[in-house]
Design an enzyme around this catalytic site. Sequence first.
Site, PDB file in Angstrom:
ATOM      1  N   ASP A 124      77.191  69.338  -3.745  1.00 52.65           N
ATOM      2  CA  ASP A 124      76.799  70.240  -4.963  1.00 52.65           C
ATOM      3  C   ASP A 124      77.787  71.793  -5.225  1.00 52.65           C
ATOM      4  OD1 ASP A 124      75.632  68.309  -5.427  1.00 52.65           O
ATOM      5  OD2 ASP A 124      73.175  69.058  -5.125  1.00 52.65           O
ATOM      6  N   GLU A 135      68.314  59.591  -4.702  1.00 50.98           N
ATOM      7  CA  GLU A 135      68.315  58.603  -3.678  1.00 50.98           C
ATOM      8  C   GLU A 135      67.396  58.175  -3.659  1.00 50.98           C
ATOM      9  OE1 GLU A 135      71.742  59.685  -1.291  1.00 50.98           O
ATOM     10  OE2 GLU A 135      70.162  60.345  -0.203  1.00 50.98           O
ATOM     11  N   THR A 189      74.830  54.292   0.787  1.00 55.62           N
ATOM     12  CA  THR A 189      76.265  55.322   0.909  1.00 55.62           C
ATOM     13  C   THR A 189      76.988  54.530   2.194  1.00 55.62           C
ATOM     14  OG1 THR A 189      74.309  56.701   1.798  1.00 55.62           O
ATOM     15  CG2 THR A 189      74.707  56.970  -0.607  1.00 55.62           C
ATOM     16  N   GLU A 239      78.683  53.154  -1.905  1.00 61.64           N
ATOM     17  CA  GLU A 239      79.675  54.106  -2.174  1.00 61.64           C
ATOM     18  C   GLU A 239      80.442  55.301  -0.759  1.00 61.64           C
ATOM     19  OE1 GLU A 239      77.306  57.451  -4.210  1.00 61.64           O
ATOM     20  OE2 GLU A 239      76.709  56.069  -5.401  1.00 61.64           O
ATOM     21  N   LEU A 262      81.150  61.170   1.267  1.00 61.29           N
ATOM     22  CA  LEU A 262      81.889  62.265   1.670  1.00 61.29           C
ATOM     23  C   LEU A 262      83.914  62.109   1.459  1.00 61.29           C
ATOM     24  CD1 LEU A 262      80.732  63.521   5.365  1.00 61.29           C
ATOM     25  CD2 LEU A 262      79.678  64.292   3.083  1.00 61.29           C
TER      26      LEU A 262
END
Length: 595
Positions: free
Chosen positions: A183, A268, A424, A462, A465
């Site tokens: 973020d 999530e 993820t 996804e 990182l």
Amino acid sequence: MTSLVHSKLGMLGEKIRFQGSESRRKVLAGYRVGSTEGPRKANKKLGHRRGLSFGSSHMVRTPQAVASEATTLEPQIKVPTLLTNQEKMFANYVPVFVMLPLGVVTADNALENKDELEKQLKELRAAEVDGVMVDVWWGIIESKGPKKYDWSAYRNLFQLIQKCGLKLQAIMSFHQCGRNVGDVVTIPLPQWVLEIGESDPDIFYTNRSGNRDIEYLTIGVDNQPLFSGRTATQVYSDYMKSFRENMSDFLAGGLITDIEVGLGPAGELRYPSYPENQGWVFPGIGEFQCYDKYLKAEFKEAATSAGHAEWELPDNAGEYNDTPEATEFFGSNGAYLTEKGKFFLVWYSNMLLSHGDQILDEANQIFLGCKVKLAAKVSGIHWWYKADSHVAELTSGYYSLSYRDGYRPIARMLSRHYAILNFTCLEMRDSEQSAEAKSGPEELVQQVLSAGWRENIEVAGENALSRYDRTGYNQILKNARPNGVNRDDPPKMRMSAVTYLRLSDELLDGKNFRIFKTFVKKMHADQDFCPDPQKYYNPLVPLQRSKPKIPIEDLLEATKPMKPFTFDAETDMSVGGALADWLDNVIDKITSIFK
């Protein structure tokens, strides 16, 4: 009656009741101690006596695949007979989306650097990328007060995306930006919500020490009318209704393909068990986040109903950066294996499950009839996966152990809403992780994707990182088509889409972008960009109303562990290896000379 049944059968009753938004949801969790299966018959009796039920036990379900059925697993959507070689290859096509920067719309609700963004979007389109994903921040849209929505900047953004010929995955982001790995901007929750939290801090997740996490509202207030007379569920619902009303032209025009509903921190479906702002450092075990007064009251009622009014929330589960063996709860023969510990873990995970079910049911009603797919994100908590306690998963709300699958019940819940399971950490390999973390990202991905496919739902994914290397891309490609390309029929297992994290100058730079374009081509099974999802049997159809609520005995059945489907060791659509890297370095040197 509960204590009588408990004493005779040696079990805790597990029932879940989802009530309307006007009354408080109760979760009462249990299982047969020492067994991996739930007490289906006894729970059914308990449900009839206490009136506790997940839903009608007569709901018609699609047949479930079993471990031996990997070769006969049927896709959700039937496809026409594939005749030509091109049609057969298109059946292997996996669309690629790219996440836009977190602050593409600023905290002040402005679309900045529009010309630069347009240039980048056109580069993605030229690279045959199918679309982009964007966070639609609650903290921006409803920042001026309850029900005071301003969609202007996002409308400008959506028009630009449409102009560049890309599709869009829109995230209903009900969490704060600025508290997770990666973020780079801060977008808090609406100020009027934070002000309510000043007088009632228990609206936020709380750990045992009393530290609050203001990233997302605790699920304990889902049905508490604390927000100018509205419950948290009603706040989320009103926001999504306004989105549909204000973006109706983009929905009708086919720009928006997915509505991902944010269900927790980082969007999530999990608890904020590992907050870096409170000192957590990888691979700490994390902490339970259920000590606000609302969740404490929920647990007390559940324990009392089960005949154990004396039970309290755990006080021996350690702190954020402990190891499992340093705690009484997660250590060898720890409290998580006791009757009381199991009761808590099922309650904790079922509260999360009920939260997801309730909010997705609202979303389904709102977007009913739109040619769009709902989605929910499940987090890849891969550290401590190879420890007996799976501790980091447990503190996050995923009650998954070697003898209990914590992910397939989530997939089964999603199936009733026709929702995609978005997972993820697709890019991670076990060999890249530190030994002390006891990580198992490869096995975790295999388990979760198999759970989704067994429930006949679409599965997307996804990377966790940002990666620009061929090793990471090849791992994503392997997970997208675990058994490779099928040149004769639709593949038995194929992800419905992959979203790459994220758009940046670094991604679009030289070697990085060349590798990325090869990755997109391989995701497309070496086929040209296809604008029509029908051709790769992933059509957008009008969203149907959610199916009836799922009987608790069906959810209990889904916790029974099953062997994951077999994944190939490597992808058959590689972006290359060491030789390709060497050639890239040569190209870069030659290019730099001419520059």
